[in-house]
Scaffold this motif. Structure first.
Motif, short mmCIF file in Angstrom:
data_model
loop_
_atom_site.label_atom_id
_atom_site.label_comp_id
_atom_site.label_asym_id
_atom_site.label_seq_id
_atom_site.Cartn_x
_atom_site.Cartn_y
_atom_site.Cartn_z
N PRO A 71 0.80 -1.23 0.00
CA PRO A 71 0.00 0.00 0.00
C PRO A 71 0.83 1.28 0.00
N ARG A 72 1.97 1.31 0.70
CA ARG A 72 2.76 2.54 0.75
C ARG A 72 3.43 2.80 -0.59
N THR A 73 3.94 1.78 -1.24
CA THR A 73 4.55 1.96 -2.57
C THR A 73 3.52 2.47 -3.57
N VAL A 74 2.31 1.94 -3.51
CA VAL A 74 1.25 2.38 -4.41
C VAL A 74 0.86 3.82 -4.11
N ALA A 75 0.74 4.19 -2.84
CA ALA A 75 0.34 5.55 -2.47
C ALA A 75 1.38 6.57 -2.94
N ASN A 76 2.65 6.25 -2.79
CA ASN A 76 3.69 7.18 -3.23
C ASN A 76 3.71 7.32 -4.75
N PHE A 77 3.49 6.22 -5.46
CA PHE A 77 3.48 6.30 -6.91
C PHE A 77 2.28 7.14 -7.39
N LYS A 78 1.15 6.95 -6.78
CA LYS A 78 -0.04 7.73 -7.15
C LYS A 78 0.18 9.22 -6.91
N VAL A 116 5.87 10.31 2.06
CA VAL A 116 6.05 9.52 3.27
C VAL A 116 7.13 8.47 3.04
N ARG A 117 7.95 8.22 4.05
CA ARG A 117 8.99 7.22 3.93
C ARG A 117 8.37 5.85 3.70
N ASN A 118 9.00 5.07 2.83
CA ASN A 118 8.46 3.79 2.43
C ASN A 118 9.18 2.66 3.17
N PRO A 119 8.57 2.06 4.20
CA PRO A 119 9.24 0.95 4.91
C PRO A 119 9.18 -0.37 4.14
N GLU A 120 8.39 -0.44 3.07
CA GLU A 120 8.25 -1.69 2.32
C GLU A 120 9.52 -2.03 1.53
N SER A 121 10.40 -1.06 1.36
CA SER A 121 11.63 -1.32 0.60
C SER A 121 12.59 -2.23 1.36
N VAL A 122 12.36 -2.43 2.66
CA VAL A 122 13.21 -3.32 3.46
C VAL A 122 12.40 -4.48 4.05
N ASP A 123 11.16 -4.64 3.61
CA ASP A 123 10.31 -5.72 4.09
C ASP A 123 10.40 -6.90 3.13
N PRO A 124 10.84 -8.09 3.59
CA PRO A 124 10.97 -9.22 2.66
C PRO A 124 9.65 -9.62 2.00
N LYS A 125 8.52 -9.37 2.65
CA LYS A 125 7.23 -9.73 2.07
C LYS A 125 6.90 -8.91 0.83
N SER A 126 7.52 -7.75 0.68
CA SER A 126 7.23 -6.89 -0.47
C SER A 126 7.83 -7.43 -1.76
N PHE A 127 8.72 -8.41 -1.67
CA PHE A 127 9.40 -8.93 -2.85
C PHE A 127 8.82 -10.28 -3.29
N SER A 128 7.61 -10.60 -2.85
CA SER A 128 7.03 -11.89 -3.16
C SER A 128 6.61 -12.00 -4.63
N LEU A 129 6.16 -10.91 -5.23
CA LEU A 129 5.73 -10.94 -6.62
C LEU A 129 6.95 -10.90 -7.56
N LYS A 130 6.81 -11.57 -8.70
CA LYS A 130 7.93 -11.73 -9.63
C LYS A 130 7.68 -10.98 -10.93
N HIS A 131 8.75 -10.74 -11.66
CA HIS A 131 8.69 -10.10 -12.97
C HIS A 131 8.49 -11.19 -14.02
N SER A 132 7.32 -11.78 -14.02
CA SER A 132 7.07 -12.99 -14.79
C SER A 132 6.46 -12.73 -16.16
N ARG A 133 6.11 -11.49 -16.48
CA ARG A 133 5.43 -11.23 -17.76
C ARG A 133 5.75 -9.82 -18.24
N PRO A 134 5.58 -9.55 -19.51
CA PRO A 134 5.75 -8.18 -20.00
C PRO A 134 4.68 -7.26 -19.40
#
Length: 333
Positions: free
Chosen positions: A143-150, A195-213
């Motif tokens: 949610p924090r990564t999405v909010a900052n991008f928006k 707002v500072r993004n704590p998800e950049s150091v959370d291992p759960k944030s890296f669960s999704l993969k770059h699996s498609r274009p």
């Protein structure tokens, strides 16, 4: 038969060369004839052994059937066919934003007014619109990564992606945009109200993969912001990448945060990916590797120009699209 008729030989007895063993007494004729008759007709074994043999025989036959089928080119049974594992479904799309990409074919270095959000494509006299890319964001996953991008798309953070460059294109893989720096160079103004993004150091944030274009990801390992900007205590990473295909990019997995995907405009993404880039000759690469081995800082500075587009590509407009039902896959109105 009487056992006294058989002489007992002790274990310590060693026969001599001239020693002749005593012959055993002959068996009675009745016993001899009975034994000779049973040699041709042995005593039948118990029925349990027969059933066990049949069971073993049936088991061995069942194991040899597939090999026989393969030798005779008989197709395997339906339950032997392994179906391909389908890719995991995409997370729920909670938000939707758009990015309009424009090409300035006659300019490699952007004009001083290109970074002005009010100017946009007017800075390039012969700009060519490439089209709009609609992005779906995974607000329930990061949610924090999405909010900052928006906030960078709408400009509510005091900075915006509008009027900024696509500064790196790795053909056949992905392109990168959102580099922070000077606005007059087509870079993102460092956001102060983000707002500072704590998800950049959370291992759960890296669960999704770059699996498609068309995968949207926050740059961490591929971030090339200058060290002077990164050392600022108020630094917020807003650089992002979009995979262009044709295949997945596993080298980006577990190092960058996937937070969205391209819903519409994958053809625009492909158009950006086809723009030619600067690629140094092999001799220059060898000199650069040697300089980096010696610890020369100029080697890293020289690499910043590699994979840069030879034509100016920038985000001419961006914003948010309202989603009526976030639980469903959104579509354009």
């Amino acid at each position: 038969m009487d056992s006294s008729l058989i002489p007992t030989i002790p274990h310590s007895f060693h026969p001599k060369p001239n020693f002749r063993r005593p012959s055993l007494p002959k068996l009675p004729p009745s016993f001899s004839s009975h034994h000779s008759q049973n040699t041709h007709n042995p005593i039948p074994k118990s029925s349990s052994l027969t059933r066990r043999s049949l069971l073993f025989l049936s088991t061995a036959t069942s194991f040899t059937l597939p090999s026989l089928a393969n030798d005779q080119n008989i197709p395997p049974l339906p339950n032997e066919q392994i179906a391909p594992i389908p890719p995991p479904p995409s997370p729920t799309i909670t938000d939707r934003v758009f990015l309009d990409f424009t090409l300035c074919p006659t300019s490699f270095i952007p004009e001083p007014t290109l970074g002005d959000a009010a100017a946009g494509p007017a800075a390039c006299s012969d700009s060519v619109p490439l089209g709009r890319v609609v992005l779906g964001l995974y607000g329930h996953v990061v949610p924090r990564t999405v909010a900052n991008f928006k906030s960078l798309c709408t400009g509510s953070s005091g900075s915006t992606y509008k009027g900024t460059l696509v500064h790196k294109i790795f053909q056949g893989q992905y392109f990168v945009a959102g580099r922070q720096g000077r606005r007059d160079k087509g870079e993102v103004k460092p956001p102060l109200d983000l707002v500072r993004n704590p998800e950049s150091v959370d291992p759960k944030s890296f669960s999704l993969k770059h699996s498609r274009p068309g995968t949207l990801s926050l740059c961490l390992s591929e971030n090339d912001d200058e060290d002077g900007i990164k050392l600022d205590p108020n630094y917020r990473n807003v650089e992002f990448l979009i995979t262009t295909g044709p295949g997945p990019c596993p080298e980006l997995d577990n190092q960058n945060i996937v937070f969205g995907e391209v819903l519409e405009g994958i053809d625009v993404v492909a158009s950006v990916a086809t723009i030619p880039t600067y690629k140094p000759a092999e001799r220059i690469r060898q000199f650069n590797d040697f300089a980096e081995f010696l610890g020369d800082e100029r080697a890293q500075n020289a690499r910043t120009s590699w994979n840069r587009p030879l034509k100016t590509v920038f985000i001419s407009d961006c914003g948010e699209l309202k989603v009526a039902k976030p639980s469903l896959s959104p579509s354009l109105p």
